[in-house]
Each structure stands twice: as C-alpha cells, then as structure tokens.
Design a protein around this motif. Structure first.
Motif, PDB file in Angstrom:
ATOM      1  N   SER A 168      69.614 -22.491 -34.503  1.00 50.96           N
ATOM      2  CA  SER A 168      68.796 -22.344 -35.524  1.00 50.96           C
ATOM      3  C   SER A 168      68.127 -20.897 -35.535  1.00 50.96           C
ATOM      4  O   SER A 168      66.858 -20.893 -35.885  1.00 50.96           O
ATOM      5  CB  SER A 168      67.698 -23.389 -35.637  1.00 50.96           C
ATOM      6  OG  SER A 168      68.595 -24.707 -35.985  1.00 50.96           O
ATOM      7  N   MET A 169      68.649 -19.848 -34.867  1.00 49.86           N
ATOM      8  CA  MET A 169      68.099 -18.588 -34.750  1.00 49.86           C
ATOM      9  C   MET A 169      69.038 -17.502 -35.279  1.00 49.86           C
ATOM     10  O   MET A 169      70.280 -17.639 -35.048  1.00 49.86           O
ATOM     11  CB  MET A 169      67.788 -18.273 -33.312  1.00 49.86           C
ATOM     12  CG  MET A 169      66.767 -19.208 -32.584  1.00 49.86           C
ATOM     13  SD  MET A 169      66.491 -18.803 -31.041  1.00 49.86           S
ATOM     14  CE  MET A 169      66.247 -17.051 -30.889  1.00 49.86           C
ATOM     15  N   ILE A 170      68.554 -16.733 -36.169  1.00 49.39           N
ATOM     16  CA  ILE A 170      69.464 -15.694 -37.004  1.00 49.39           C
ATOM     17  C   ILE A 170      69.040 -14.509 -36.363  1.00 49.39           C
ATOM     18  O   ILE A 170      67.784 -13.907 -36.910  1.00 49.39           O
ATOM     19  CB  ILE A 170      69.255 -15.902 -38.285  1.00 49.39           C
ATOM     20  CG1 ILE A 170      69.544 -17.198 -38.936  1.00 49.39           C
ATOM     21  CG2 ILE A 170      70.085 -14.789 -39.208  1.00 49.39           C
ATOM     22  CD1 ILE A 170      69.560 -17.515 -40.437  1.00 49.39           C
ATOM     23  N   PRO A 171      69.635 -13.664 -35.714  1.00 43.66           N
ATOM     24  CA  PRO A 171      69.349 -12.453 -35.075  1.00 43.66           C
ATOM     25  C   PRO A 171      69.155 -11.297 -36.236  1.00 43.66           C
ATOM     26  O   PRO A 171      69.912 -11.697 -37.410  1.00 43.66           O
ATOM     27  CB  PRO A 171      70.169 -11.949 -34.073  1.00 43.66           C
ATOM     28  CG  PRO A 171      71.455 -12.795 -34.700  1.00 43.66           C
ATOM     29  CD  PRO A 171      70.800 -14.018 -35.221  1.00 43.66           C
ATOM     30  N   ARG A 172      68.305 -10.151 -35.984  1.00 43.84           N
ATOM     31  CA  ARG A 172      68.110  -9.281 -37.300  1.00 43.84           C
ATOM     32  C   ARG A 172      69.336  -8.221 -36.985  1.00 43.84           C
ATOM     33  O   ARG A 172      69.763  -7.932 -35.950  1.00 43.84           O
ATOM     34  CB  ARG A 172      66.907  -8.624 -37.060  1.00 43.84           C
ATOM     35  CG  ARG A 172      65.705  -9.479 -37.190  1.00 43.84           C
ATOM     36  CD  ARG A 172      64.392  -8.357 -37.143  1.00 43.84           C
ATOM     37  NE  ARG A 172      64.320  -7.816 -35.758  1.00 43.84           N
ATOM     38  CZ  ARG A 172      63.483  -7.086 -35.385  1.00 43.84           C
ATOM     39  NH1 ARG A 172      62.641  -6.506 -36.407  1.00 43.84           N
ATOM     40  NH2 ARG A 172      63.493  -6.764 -33.899  1.00 43.84           N
ATOM     41  N   PRO A 173      69.807  -7.862 -37.956  1.00 45.91           N
ATOM     42  CA  PRO A 173      70.670  -6.763 -37.995  1.00 45.91           C
ATOM     43  C   PRO A 173      70.529  -5.415 -37.054  1.00 45.91           C
ATOM     44  O   PRO A 173      71.519  -5.014 -36.515  1.00 45.91           O
ATOM     45  CB  PRO A 173      71.338  -6.315 -39.447  1.00 45.91           C
ATOM     46  CG  PRO A 173      70.621  -7.420 -40.115  1.00 45.91           C
ATOM     47  CD  PRO A 173      69.520  -8.011 -39.609  1.00 45.91           C
ATOM     48  N   ALA A 174      69.193  -5.335 -37.124  1.00 48.03           N
ATOM     49  CA  ALA A 174      68.850  -4.142 -36.220  1.00 48.03           C
ATOM     50  C   ALA A 174      69.056  -4.464 -34.673  1.00 48.03           C
ATOM     51  O   ALA A 174      69.747  -3.681 -33.838  1.00 48.03           O
ATOM     52  CB  ALA A 174      67.395  -3.631 -36.394  1.00 48.03           C
ATOM     53  N   ARG A 175      68.865  -5.716 -34.379  1.00 47.24           N
ATOM     54  CA  ARG A 175      69.074  -6.101 -33.009  1.00 47.24           C
ATOM     55  C   ARG A 175      70.647  -6.236 -32.714  1.00 47.24           C
ATOM     56  O   ARG A 175      70.997  -5.717 -31.583  1.00 47.24           O
ATOM     57  CB  ARG A 175      68.709  -7.712 -32.869  1.00 47.24           C
ATOM     58  CG  ARG A 175      68.857  -8.417 -31.790  1.00 47.24           C
ATOM     59  CD  ARG A 175      68.185  -7.937 -30.577  1.00 47.24           C
ATOM     60  NE  ARG A 175      68.182  -8.626 -29.213  1.00 47.24           N
ATOM     61  CZ  ARG A 175      67.807  -8.390 -28.182  1.00 47.24           C
ATOM     62  NH1 ARG A 175      67.045  -7.598 -28.206  1.00 47.24           N
ATOM     63  NH2 ARG A 175      67.934  -9.079 -27.185  1.00 47.24           N
ATOM     64  N   ILE A 176      71.434  -6.618 -33.655  1.00 45.88           N
ATOM     65  CA  ILE A 176      72.985  -6.495 -33.527  1.00 45.88           C
ATOM     66  C   ILE A 176      73.326  -5.170 -33.195  1.00 45.88           C
ATOM     67  O   ILE A 176      74.126  -4.987 -32.384  1.00 45.88           O
ATOM     68  CB  ILE A 176      73.654  -6.996 -34.900  1.00 45.88           C
ATOM     69  CG1 ILE A 176      73.280  -8.522 -35.057  1.00 45.88           C
ATOM     70  CG2 ILE A 176      74.979  -6.798 -34.771  1.00 45.88           C
ATOM     71  CD1 ILE A 176      73.811  -9.473 -33.948  1.00 45.88           C
ATOM     72  N   LEU A 177      72.656  -4.021 -34.048  1.00 45.42           N
ATOM     73  CA  LEU A 177      73.132  -2.772 -33.836  1.00 45.42           C
ATOM     74  C   LEU A 177      72.761  -2.353 -32.448  1.00 45.42           C
ATOM     75  O   LEU A 177      73.706  -1.631 -31.792  1.00 45.42           O
ATOM     76  CB  LEU A 177      72.477  -1.918 -34.832  1.00 45.42           C
ATOM     77  CG  LEU A 177      72.754  -0.345 -34.682  1.00 45.42           C
ATOM     78  CD1 LEU A 177      74.113  -0.061 -34.816  1.00 45.42           C
ATOM     79  CD2 LEU A 177      71.746   0.569 -35.586  1.00 45.42           C
ATOM     80  N   LEU A 178      71.774  -2.685 -31.857  1.00 48.34           N
ATOM     81  CA  LEU A 178      71.292  -2.086 -30.377  1.00 48.34           C
ATOM     82  C   LEU A 178      72.223  -2.829 -29.376  1.00 48.34           C
ATOM     83  O   LEU A 178      72.568  -2.128 -28.462  1.00 48.34           O
ATOM     84  CB  LEU A 178      69.816  -2.722 -30.231  1.00 48.34           C
ATOM     85  CG  LEU A 178      68.787  -1.940 -30.705  1.00 48.34           C
ATOM     86  CD1 LEU A 178      67.399  -2.600 -30.601  1.00 48.34           C
ATOM     87  CD2 LEU A 178      68.602  -0.548 -30.369  1.00 48.34           C
ATOM     88  N   GLN A 179      72.711  -3.989 -29.753  1.00 44.12           N
ATOM     89  CA  GLN A 179      73.533  -4.782 -28.560  1.00 44.12           C
ATOM     90  C   GLN A 179      74.969  -3.899 -28.779  1.00 44.12           C
ATOM     91  O   GLN A 179      75.561  -3.604 -27.578  1.00 44.12           O
ATOM     92  CB  GLN A 179      73.787  -6.370 -29.132  1.00 44.12           C
ATOM     93  CG  GLN A 179      72.567  -7.159 -28.806  1.00 44.12           C
ATOM     94  CD  GLN A 179      72.731  -8.464 -29.306  1.00 44.12           C
ATOM     95  OE1 GLN A 179      72.881  -8.861 -30.354  1.00 44.12           O
ATOM     96  NE2 GLN A 179      73.297  -9.281 -28.168  1.00 44.12           N
ATOM     97  N   LEU A 180      75.343  -3.689 -29.737  1.00 45.08           N
ATOM     98  CA  LEU A 180      76.754  -2.990 -30.226  1.00 45.08           C
ATOM     99  C   LEU A 180      76.498  -1.678 -29.471  1.00 45.08           C
ATOM    100  O   LEU A 180      77.456  -1.157 -28.741  1.00 45.08           O
ATOM    101  CB  LEU A 180      76.718  -2.767 -31.580  1.00 45.08           C
ATOM    102  CG  LEU A 180      78.369  -2.036 -31.857  1.00 45.08           C
ATOM    103  CD1 LEU A 180      78.839  -2.743 -33.124  1.00 45.08           C
ATOM    104  CD2 LEU A 180      78.190  -0.732 -32.170  1.00 45.08           C
ATOM    105  N   GLN A 181      75.523  -0.860 -29.882  1.00 41.92           N
ATOM    106  CA  GLN A 181      75.286   0.560 -28.978  1.00 41.92           C
ATOM    107  C   GLN A 181      75.526   0.528 -27.489  1.00 41.92           C
ATOM    108  O   GLN A 181      76.078   1.409 -26.695  1.00 41.92           O
ATOM    109  CB  GLN A 181      73.997   1.235 -29.505  1.00 41.92           C
ATOM    110  CG  GLN A 181      74.000   1.522 -30.967  1.00 41.92           C
ATOM    111  CD  GLN A 181      72.720   1.978 -31.696  1.00 41.92           C
ATOM    112  OE1 GLN A 181      71.650   1.777 -30.873  1.00 41.92           O
ATOM    113  NE2 GLN A 181      72.619   2.953 -32.477  1.00 41.92           N
ATOM    114  N   SER A 182      74.711  -0.511 -27.010  1.00 39.56           N
ATOM    115  CA  SER A 182      74.724  -0.663 -25.577  1.00 39.56           C
ATOM    116  C   SER A 182      76.142  -1.156 -25.173  1.00 39.56           C
ATOM    117  O   SER A 182      76.627  -0.572 -23.884  1.00 39.56           O
ATOM    118  CB  SER A 182      73.872  -1.933 -25.164  1.00 39.56           C
ATOM    119  OG  SER A 182      73.935  -2.320 -23.654  1.00 39.56           O
ATOM    120  N   MET A 183      76.866  -1.957 -25.714  1.00 40.39           N
ATOM    121  CA  MET A 183      78.287  -2.225 -25.098  1.00 40.39           C
ATOM    122  C   MET A 183      79.159  -1.080 -25.398  1.00 40.39           C
ATOM    123  O   MET A 183      80.010  -0.729 -24.738  1.00 40.39           O
ATOM    124  CB  MET A 183      78.845  -3.412 -26.182  1.00 40.39           C
ATOM    125  CG  MET A 183      77.941  -4.624 -25.962  1.00 40.39           C
ATOM    126  SD  MET A 183      78.454  -6.054 -27.062  1.00 40.39           S
ATOM    127  CE  MET A 183      80.209  -6.525 -26.592  1.00 40.39           C
TER     128      MET A 183
END
Length: 301
Positions: free
Chosen positions: A258-273
């Motif tokens: 029941s936790m929805i991450p923010r799109p900005a958080r997704i972008l940070l994870q993607l940049q790191s990968m």
C-alpha cells in the motif's frame, strides 16, 4: 536440457522467470525430433521430469511432491493451468501433419511413395498397416487413429494444417477458471506507458532527462529510431528497460505494501542503475559521447 539449466542463474529467478524459460526454451529443445518421430514414452517422461523439476526447484533434480500436478500445469491458462505444452500431445499434433499430407495427397515425392507402397487404393482413415511395415510408418498410423477418435477429421482436412490448432483440439475444452482475469491480467504496451497516469509521468521524466525531444506513440518507434551513436542508443534502450522493471516493482509495492512511490523517486533509482551500467563503457566513449553522458550526470565524478 540439463546443460542449459546449469548455465542459468536459477537462484535469482522467480517462479514466473523459470516458467518463462520452461515454456520458451526447455519444452522447445525436443520439438525438432517431435516433428519427425513419435517419441518413446520414456523420453517424454524424462523431458517432462526435467521441466517439472526446474520449474519447482530451479534444478534438474527435485525430490519433493510438487505443489500442482504436471498435468494441471500443462493445461491452458484459460482452464487454470500454466500454459506449458504437453510434450506427448504436442508430439502427436506435430506428427499429425503426415496424416494430413497423406489424406490430402500432398504433391510430394514422399506422399506419392507412401500411396504407392502402403496405402494404394485403400481408404486412408480406415487403413491398417501391415505387421511387416516399417516402425516409423506404424507410428504415423497410430497417430492417425488417435486423431480420428479426437477430431472431426472431415472438417479438419478442409483447412491448412496447423500444429497449434490440432494440439488445442487434442487437449479438449474444460470449464473456464473463474479467477483467470485476476491472475493472468495481460497488460498492453500502450496502457503500460501511454495510458496509465503514473507510468506516463515516469516516462515523461525519463524523456526529459535523456533529452528526447521527438514524439512517439509506441515503443516500436524507439526501436526503429536512428541515433547519432551506438552508445546513445544503448543508454536509451537500457533506460526504458529499467523503467519497465521499476514500474513493475512500483505496482507490486502499491498492491502488497500500500505504498506508491513518487515518479521523481523512480527517476532517481533509474539514474543510479544506468550510471552503474554506463561506467563499463565510459573508457570507450568518444569525446562527443562523453559530453552527452556528462550532461546527464552519467560520468563518474
């Protein structure tokens, strides 16, 4: 088949990942021979055993009682199975093309030879092989008798031969599982990236970060796009692959935690990968590509 299993990192794969490998690789390895001979039962059982053991344990050996019978796993997803091909039935469906050829008197040297040597003027569907006939021919006749009892062969002969359609007819129909829509909810590429609000936001951020100014309405447009350099194409492809993975993880988190991450958080994870992946290519990049990577924060400081 066993060598293929040893080369895969099964410990890092989920049941769904192993299921994909079973369906796409393991069950396909014997298909060449299955199209030529009616394989012995011992061979079929060994193939099924290897596929079953890998699905449940990730190894060729498994000594526990499986959670679901293999017969049930080989049923269509529509009827509550996993959609794995039944090796024995697929073998029959593959050999069935010879019966179709003989019955329709396909214009081939082999069919003419069969009619001249064996069938002659007899009705093919009532034909019984002589005891002195070759082993291969007797197996083809066994398949013909099986098809005769399971199919409306008069209708079957009117259309071009299809191994898949013959297989489906041999498997038969069952009562549809009511829970199918909740488990096998196939999501289209269009909805995943362009219609879902959350995914569209993530995609927009990734496009802005990569400097993608050209518009596209499907991922196929990206695959056909010509890039200024191979490295830029690799970075873009890797970014969209990571985005698919992160969206999938986000939806699991939303459903189970029941936790929805923010799109900005997704972008940070993607940049790191992506930065980790690009690090190996950094030394091979041209000056122009290094500037392009630097503008996106992908070069090591």
């Amino acid at each position: 088949m066993v060598l293929r299993i040893h080369s895969w990192g099964a410990k890092q794969l989920s049941y769904a990942g192993r299921l994909t490998l079973v369906k796409a690789v393991l069950t396909q390895l014997h298909c060449y021979w299955a199209r030529i001979y009616l394989l012995p039962k011992g061979i079929i059982q060994k193939v099924d055993s290897i596929c079953r053991n890998y699905l449940w344990s990730g190894k060729e050996g498994y000594h526990r009682v499986p959670a679901v019978s293999w017969e049930r796993c080989c049923q269509s997803k529509l009827y509550g199975g996993l959609g794995i091909n039944n090796s024995h039935v697929w073998n029959i469906a593959s050999i069935g093309k010879y019966s179709w050829w003989v019955s329709n008197k396909k214009d081939s040297l082999w069919v003419k030879w069969i009619h001249h040597l064996y069938v002659k003027q007899q009705d093919w569907w009532n034909y019984s092989p002589n005891i002195n006939s070759s082993w291969v021919w007797r197996q083809i006749c066994k398949v013909k008798d099986k098809l005769k009892t399971c199919l409306d062969y008069q209708t079957w002969l009117l259309s071009p031969y299809s191994t898949q359609k013959t297989y489906d007819c041999l498997m038969g129909t069952r009562e549809k599982a009511r829970w199918i829509p909740f488990v096998w909810n196939r999501e289209s590429q269009q909805h995943l990236f362009f219609e879902c609000h959350f995914s569209a936001q993530c995609l927009s951020l990734v496009r802005h970060w990569l400097g993608v100014t050209w518009s596209f309405q499907s991922l196929d447009c990206i695959l056909r796009k010509r890039f200024q350099s191979l490295l830029q194409k690799q970075v873009l492809m890797a970014s969209f692959a990571c985005l698919v993975y992160l969206i999938w993880m986000s939806r699991n988190t939303a459903k189970h935690d029941s936790m929805i991450p923010r799109p900005a958080r997704i972008l940070l994870q993607l940049q790191s990968m992506i930065k980790f992946r690009v690090h190996a290519l950094e030394t091979q990049a041209t000056m122009r590509n290094r500037d392009w990577l630097s503008d996106r924060g992908l070069l090591a400081s």
